[in-house]
Motif scaffolding. Structure first.
Motif, PDB file in Angstrom:
ATOM      1  N   ASP A 108      -0.860  23.182   7.755  1.00 16.05           N
ATOM      2  CA  ASP A 108      -0.654  23.888   9.024  1.00 16.05           C
ATOM      3  C   ASP A 108       0.818  23.920   9.394  1.00 16.05           C
ATOM      4  O   ASP A 108       1.318  24.923   9.937  1.00 16.05           O
ATOM      5  CB  ASP A 108      -1.452  23.219  10.139  1.00 16.05           C
ATOM      6  CG  ASP A 108      -2.954  23.414   9.981  1.00 16.05           C
ATOM      7  OD1 ASP A 108      -3.350  24.325   9.225  1.00 16.05           O
ATOM      8  OD2 ASP A 108      -3.718  22.660  10.610  1.00 16.05           O
ATOM      9  N   LEU A 109       1.529  22.823   9.100  1.00 13.06           N
ATOM     10  CA  LEU A 109       2.958  22.777   9.412  1.00 13.06           C
ATOM     11  C   LEU A 109       3.741  23.742   8.527  1.00 13.06           C
ATOM     12  O   LEU A 109       4.692  24.380   8.980  1.00 13.06           O
ATOM     13  CB  LEU A 109       3.492  21.352   9.248  1.00 13.06           C
ATOM     14  CG  LEU A 109       4.886  21.086   9.810  1.00 13.06           C
ATOM     15  CD1 LEU A 109       4.912  21.314  11.316  1.00 13.06           C
ATOM     16  CD2 LEU A 109       5.337  19.685   9.482  1.00 13.06           C
ATOM     17  N   ILE A 110       3.346  23.855   7.277  1.00 18.24           N
ATOM     18  CA  ILE A 110       3.991  24.851   6.407  1.00 18.24           C
ATOM     19  C   ILE A 110       3.806  26.239   6.995  1.00 18.24           C
ATOM     20  O   ILE A 110       4.742  27.044   7.078  1.00 18.24           O
ATOM     21  CB  ILE A 110       3.416  24.785   4.982  1.00 18.24           C
ATOM     22  CG1 ILE A 110       3.899  23.521   4.270  1.00 18.24           C
ATOM     23  CG2 ILE A 110       3.837  26.027   4.184  1.00 18.24           C
ATOM     24  CD1 ILE A 110       3.402  23.413   2.840  1.00 18.24           C
ATOM     25  N   GLY A 111       2.572  26.521   7.450  1.00 15.34           N
ATOM     26  CA  GLY A 111       2.291  27.835   7.999  1.00 15.34           C
ATOM     27  C   GLY A 111       3.093  28.147   9.251  1.00 15.34           C
ATOM     28  O   GLY A 111       3.559  29.282   9.446  1.00 15.34           O
ATOM     29  N   SER A 112       3.294  27.137  10.090  1.00 12.51           N
ATOM     30  CA  SER A 112       3.969  27.384  11.366  1.00 12.51           C
ATOM     31  C   SER A 112       5.482  27.232  11.310  1.00 12.51           C
ATOM     32  O   SER A 112       6.202  27.788  12.143  1.00 12.51           O
ATOM     33  CB  SER A 112       3.404  26.447  12.442  1.00 12.51           C
ATOM     34  OG  SER A 112       3.640  25.090  12.101  1.00 12.51           O
ATOM     35  N   HIS A 113       6.006  26.490  10.328  1.00 15.64           N
ATOM     36  CA  HIS A 113       7.439  26.176  10.302  1.00 15.64           C
ATOM     37  C   HIS A 113       8.194  26.770   9.120  1.00 15.64           C
ATOM     38  O   HIS A 113       9.422  26.816   9.150  1.00 15.64           O
ATOM     39  CB  HIS A 113       7.643  24.653  10.277  1.00 15.64           C
ATOM     40  CG  HIS A 113       7.514  24.023  11.617  1.00 15.64           C
ATOM     41  ND1 HIS A 113       8.540  23.336  12.229  1.00 15.64           N
ATOM     42  CD2 HIS A 113       6.475  23.978  12.479  1.00 15.64           C
ATOM     43  CE1 HIS A 113       8.141  22.887  13.394  1.00 15.64           C
ATOM     44  NE2 HIS A 113       6.880  23.257  13.570  1.00 15.64           N
ATOM     45  N   LYS A 114       7.499  27.193   8.092  1.00 12.00           N
ATOM     46  CA  LYS A 114       8.171  27.615   6.859  1.00 12.00           C
ATOM     47  C   LYS A 114       9.202  28.723   7.099  1.00 12.00           C
ATOM     48  O   LYS A 114      10.361  28.602   6.710  1.00 12.00           O
ATOM     49  CB  LYS A 114       7.124  28.092   5.836  1.00 12.00           C
ATOM     50  CG  LYS A 114       7.711  28.637   4.533  1.00 12.00           C
ATOM     51  CD  LYS A 114       6.600  29.080   3.600  1.00 12.00           C
ATOM     52  CE  LYS A 114       7.128  29.792   2.387  1.00 12.00           C
ATOM     53  NZ  LYS A 114       7.960  28.911   1.546  1.00 12.00           N
ATOM     54  N   GLU A 115       8.772  29.788   7.766  1.00 16.57           N
ATOM     55  CA  GLU A 115       9.670  30.926   7.952  1.00 16.57           C
ATOM     56  C   GLU A 115      10.871  30.552   8.806  1.00 16.57           C
ATOM     57  O   GLU A 115      12.024  30.859   8.462  1.00 16.57           O
ATOM     58  CB  GLU A 115       8.901  32.090   8.609  1.00 16.57           C
ATOM     59  CG  GLU A 115       9.729  33.347   8.750  1.00 16.57           C
ATOM     60  CD  GLU A 115       8.913  34.511   9.287  1.00 16.57           C
ATOM     61  OE1 GLU A 115       9.515  35.540   9.648  1.00 16.57           O
ATOM     62  OE2 GLU A 115       7.665  34.383   9.360  1.00 16.57           O
TER      63      GLU A 115
END
Length: 263
Positions: free
Chosen positions: A245-252
């Protein structure tokens, strides 16, 4: 499976600990057992390994044809040597314990009992870690039948590779209420250092010690259910620790911002 299951037994209390003896007793008529365990108590070893001193493997005589070895190292060392050096056939499952003292909540990060089966799970071998609430002379024989039932279930209904079961038995002086599939609780042992003074040098030294850090626990956590007298079984994944979930919300945002200044 027409043959007997091949089971590797380890622990962190040492190969001569009564908990390991009861674990062996619970499974000896069910499986083809091998034991590779620390020569001495390695409580609190977690998933640690020995890299600064050499490891030695010694044969330990055992009953009923069980092959047993002790290692002057930690539980993870024992599993590494068992799989890489000692055993000629890969075990179907690794079981660890029975530990004197609970490994509920987030104490799994410190537990050598759990660390031994984590080492196997990293190599795609399922594992079960067994621990018991009683620290002072627990009656491990009282839980042998429950150990067998849980192991039989896992063999008949395989758990996903990279997963372990963390099993804890509650206070055995009170009636058991049954089994509960549970979530991992939040409690753990925090540091409570006991400072002392060296009698000749006059310098301080510490016994790390610890005290239980209480949290508001979910009703379906192992910590809560153990207090109610249930045998708790927590499935723990160790092959994938990524917070997706953190990858999804913070990656970009992360990559865009930091790459602007990247050289």
């Amino acid at each position: 499976m027409t043959r007997k299951p091949r089971i590797l037994i380890t622990n962190d209390d040492g190969i001569f600990a009564p908990g390991l003896r009861s674990l062996w007793q619970a499974l000896v008529n069910y499986a083809d057992l091998s034991i590779v365990a620390p020569a001495d108590d390695n409580s609190g070893a977690g998933t640690g390994i020995t890299v600064k001193t050499p490891l030695r493997i010694d044969v330990v005589p055992w009953e009923q044809g069980t092959r047993a070895w002790k290692v002057n190292g930690k539980p993870a060392d024992c599993v590494k040597l068992a799989l890489g050096t000692i055993l000629t056939e890969k075990p179907d499952i690794i079981v660890s314990g029975i530990n004197q003292g609970l490994n509920s909540g987030r104490t799994v990060f410190y537990s050598g009992t759990v660390g031994g089966v984590i080492e196997g799970a990293l190599r795609k071998i399922p594992g079960i870690a067994f621990s018991c609430d009683d620290v002072q002379k627990p009656d491990f024989t009282a839980v042998e039948k429950y150990v067998l039932s849980i192991v039989e279930h896992v063999m008949e209904h395989p758990i996903p590779l990279g997963t372990i079961f963390n099993v804890n038995f509650p206070d055995l002086s009170k009636p058991l209420q049954g089994y509960k599939f549970a979530r991992q609780g939040q409690g753990f042992w925090i540091d409570s250092p006991d400072e002392r003074i060296h009698p000749t040098e006059g310098t301080p030294y510490f016994w790390l010690g610890g005290k239980w850090e209480h949290h508001d626990e979910s009703h379906d956590s192992d910590v809560s259910l153990l207090q109610k007298g249930y045998i708790t079984v927590v499935p723990i994944r160790v092959d994938e620790l990524t917070h997706h979930d953190l990858i999804g919300s913070h990656k970009e945002l992360f990559e865009e911002k930091l790459n602007k200044s990247f050289k």
